[in-house]
Design a protein around this motif. Structure first.
Motif, mmCIF file in Angstrom:
data_model
loop_
_atom_site.group_PDB
_atom_site.id
_atom_site.type_symbol
_atom_site.label_atom_id
_atom_site.label_comp_id
_atom_site.label_asym_id
_atom_site.label_seq_id
_atom_site.Cartn_x
_atom_site.Cartn_y
_atom_site.Cartn_z
ATOM 1 N N HIS A 123 0.870 -1.178 0.000
ATOM 2 C CA HIS A 123 0.000 0.000 0.000
ATOM 3 C C HIS A 123 0.904 1.224 0.000
ATOM 4 O O HIS A 123 2.061 1.157 0.421
ATOM 5 C CB HIS A 123 -0.923 -0.022 1.216
ATOM 6 C CG HIS A 123 -1.952 1.071 1.216
ATOM 7 N ND1 HIS A 123 -2.818 1.272 0.155
ATOM 8 C CD2 HIS A 123 -2.258 2.031 2.133
ATOM 9 C CE1 HIS A 123 -3.612 2.288 0.435
ATOM 10 N NE2 HIS A 123 -3.283 2.768 1.625
ATOM 11 N N ASP A 124 0.365 2.361 -0.438
ATOM 12 C CA ASP A 124 1.220 3.534 -0.619
ATOM 13 C C ASP A 124 1.333 4.415 0.617
ATOM 14 O O ASP A 124 1.344 5.634 0.540
ATOM 15 C CB ASP A 124 0.743 4.364 -1.818
ATOM 16 C CG ASP A 124 -0.687 4.834 -1.675
ATOM 17 O OD1 ASP A 124 -1.327 4.518 -0.661
ATOM 18 O OD2 ASP A 124 -1.178 5.515 -2.593
ATOM 19 N N GLY A 147 -2.920 -3.005 -2.243
ATOM 20 C CA GLY A 147 -2.777 -2.773 -3.670
ATOM 21 C C GLY A 147 -3.008 -4.056 -4.464
ATOM 22 O O GLY A 147 -3.642 -4.051 -5.516
ATOM 23 N N THR A 182 -4.065 10.899 -12.411
ATOM 24 C CA THR A 182 -3.005 10.505 -11.465
ATOM 25 C C THR A 182 -3.582 9.707 -10.306
ATOM 26 O O THR A 182 -3.027 8.675 -9.909
ATOM 27 C CB THR A 182 -2.287 11.751 -10.928
ATOM 28 O OG1 THR A 182 -1.680 12.447 -12.021
ATOM 29 C CG2 THR A 182 -1.209 11.366 -9.922
ATOM 30 N N LYS A 184 -6.468 8.075 -10.255
ATOM 31 C CA LYS A 184 -6.979 6.805 -10.770
ATOM 32 C C LYS A 184 -5.854 5.781 -10.897
ATOM 33 O O LYS A 184 -6.015 4.616 -10.524
ATOM 34 C CB LYS A 184 -7.648 7.015 -12.123
ATOM 35 C CG LYS A 184 -8.951 7.811 -12.062
ATOM 36 C CD LYS A 184 -9.482 8.094 -13.468
ATOM 37 C CE LYS A 184 -10.751 8.919 -13.423
ATOM 38 N NZ LYS A 184 -11.257 9.275 -14.768
ATOM 39 N N ARG A 185 -4.734 6.228 -11.421
ATOM 40 C CA ARG A 185 -3.596 5.323 -11.582
ATOM 41 C C ARG A 185 -3.074 4.856 -10.222
ATOM 42 O O ARG A 185 -2.681 3.695 -10.065
ATOM 43 C CB ARG A 185 -2.487 6.020 -12.368
ATOM 44 C CG ARG A 185 -2.792 6.142 -13.859
ATOM 45 C CD ARG A 185 -1.731 6.967 -14.569
ATOM 46 N NE ARG A 185 -1.921 6.956 -16.023
ATOM 47 C CZ ARG A 185 -1.297 7.771 -16.859
ATOM 48 N NH1 ARG A 185 -0.429 8.677 -16.383
ATOM 49 N NH2 ARG A 185 -1.513 7.696 -18.162
ATOM 50 N N ARG A 186 -3.066 5.762 -9.238
ATOM 51 C CA ARG A 186 -2.600 5.387 -7.899
ATOM 52 C C ARG A 186 -3.504 4.328 -7.289
ATOM 53 O O ARG A 186 -3.034 3.328 -6.736
ATOM 54 C CB ARG A 186 -2.566 6.617 -6.989
ATOM 55 C CG ARG A 186 -2.035 6.312 -5.587
ATOM 56 C CD ARG A 186 -2.067 7.515 -4.679
ATOM 57 N NE ARG A 186 -3.393 7.835 -4.203
ATOM 58 C CZ ARG A 186 -3.991 7.202 -3.187
ATOM 59 N NH1 ARG A 186 -3.396 6.190 -2.580
ATOM 60 N NH2 ARG A 186 -5.186 7.577 -2.797
ATOM 61 N N MET A 188 -5.485 2.195 -8.789
ATOM 62 C CA MET A 188 -5.441 0.929 -9.518
ATOM 63 C C MET A 188 -4.063 0.283 -9.516
ATOM 64 O O MET A 188 -3.911 -0.866 -9.963
ATOM 65 C CB MET A 188 -5.902 1.153 -10.963
ATOM 66 C CG MET A 188 -7.342 1.619 -11.071
ATOM 67 S SD MET A 188 -7.880 1.909 -12.779
ATOM 68 C CE MET A 188 -7.970 0.229 -13.400
ATOM 69 N N GLY A 189 -3.064 0.997 -8.994
ATOM 70 C CA GLY A 189 -1.704 0.498 -9.007
ATOM 71 C C GLY A 189 -1.457 -0.580 -7.966
ATOM 72 O O GLY A 189 -2.306 -0.895 -7.130
ATOM 73 N N ARG A 190 -0.266 -1.140 -7.990
ATOM 74 C CA ARG A 190 0.097 -2.250 -7.112
ATOM 75 C C ARG A 190 0.245 -1.819 -5.660
ATOM 76 O O ARG A 190 0.377 -2.675 -4.770
ATOM 77 C CB ARG A 190 1.381 -2.916 -7.610
ATOM 78 C CG ARG A 190 1.158 -3.706 -8.902
ATOM 79 C CD ARG A 190 2.450 -4.243 -9.467
ATOM 80 N NE ARG A 190 3.079 -5.255 -8.632
ATOM 81 C CZ ARG A 190 2.724 -6.524 -8.581
ATOM 82 N NH1 ARG A 190 1.693 -6.955 -9.303
ATOM 83 N NH2 ARG A 190 3.360 -7.385 -7.822
ATOM 84 N N GLY A 192 -2.010 0.604 -4.431
ATOM 85 C CA GLY A 192 -3.220 1.386 -4.239
ATOM 86 C C GLY A 192 -4.261 0.624 -3.450
ATOM 87 O O GLY A 192 -4.060 0.317 -2.274
#
Length: 262
Positions: A123-124, A147, A182, A184-186, A188-190, A192
């Motif tokens: 997770h970020d 994520g 940006t 949305k990409r976060r 859906m990212g690994r 996120g």
């Protein structure tokens, strides 16, 4: 038989997350993403005395998991348990009290008669952890920010009596939302958040004969649909011949009933 080991989700979503873990020697608060006043109100509604909370466990430093941590801790004289990295970050923001107990991801400890196993998840936020709780031969796991499900996470979340995990968004609703590309990409990212389809795809790997209850949490208010997710999940469980499993979706606005493993 008296219930001694269970879980009450006080609310889960993008604006606040908090869960009570019931043990034979007291209760634990996992994350404190609502104000201290709101946490106490929701506990009272669920029949939980705030004075029964023996410790606050913090999964990571995002405000939807820490908002009421410092005030609740000080008001009820409850120690806070967190990783060193998260603790230092929150202390700089004045979001936790000065005195905290530090645990290491992968290291176990015991509180309230419950064995606690924090483990690192993708997770970020720095040092994000999820938790496995064990009492006697029973197991509860909570992982609300993921994520993706890697090998470690899968092994920890498998074969629970009660499993609470993230089902954050529907990819189509997310892409059609007004959120920035940006963001949305976060999401859906690994590192996120887990989508509905990703969560459902993992159920055959996670649910076993011992699983009694499944809770999906941390739903996006804008990019998910509760009725759609419920229908998809019930269909999935039916296809797995697991209509015996008690299934609930956690909500931002209200607490769920208490579910007991023992």
């Amino acid at each position: 038989m008296k219930h001694i080991f269970g879980i009450t989700n006080l609310g889960s979503g993008s604006s606040g997350n908090a869960t009570v873990i019931h043990g034979p020697e007291g209760n634990l608060l996992l994350d404190a993403g609502f104000s201290a006043k709101e946490l106490a109100l929701r506990m009272a509604g669920a029949g939980i005395d705030p004075e029964s909370i023996q410790g606050i466990l913090i999964s990571h430093g995002h405000s939807d998991h820490t908002k009421g941590c410092r005030v609740f801790s000080q008001r009820y004289n409850v120690p806070v348990y967190t990783t060193s990295v998260t603790g230092k970050s929150l202390y700089k923001k004045n979001q936790i009290p000065e005195k905290v107990a530090i645990f290491a991801p992968g290291g176990g400890f015991e509180l309230c008669g419950v064995s606690i196993e924090p483990f690192t998840v993708p997770h970020d936020a720095e040092d994000t952890v999820a938790f496995v709780f064990r009492c006697m031969d029973h197991k509860i796991a909570v992982a609300t920010d993921l994520g993706f499900i890697n090998t470690l996470t899968r092994s920890k979340l498998t074969a629970c009596d009660i499993l609470m995990m993230e089902s954050n968004h529907d990819p189509r609703l997310l892409m059609n939302s007004q959120r920035s590309l940006t963001l949305k990409r976060r999401i859906m990212g690994r590192f996120g958040h887990l989508s509905n389809s990703d969560a459902l795809d993992e159920l055959p790997n996670l649910l076993t004969d011992r699983t009694k209850c499944l809770i999906f949490g941390h739903l996006s208010e804008e990019c998910n649909d509760r009725e759609m997710l419920e229908a998809m999940t019930l269909d999935k469980l039916s296809g797995m011949s697991r209509t015996d499993i008690l299934f609930h979706i956690a909500a931002q606005e209200y607490f769920l009933p208490t579910f007991w493993a023992i």
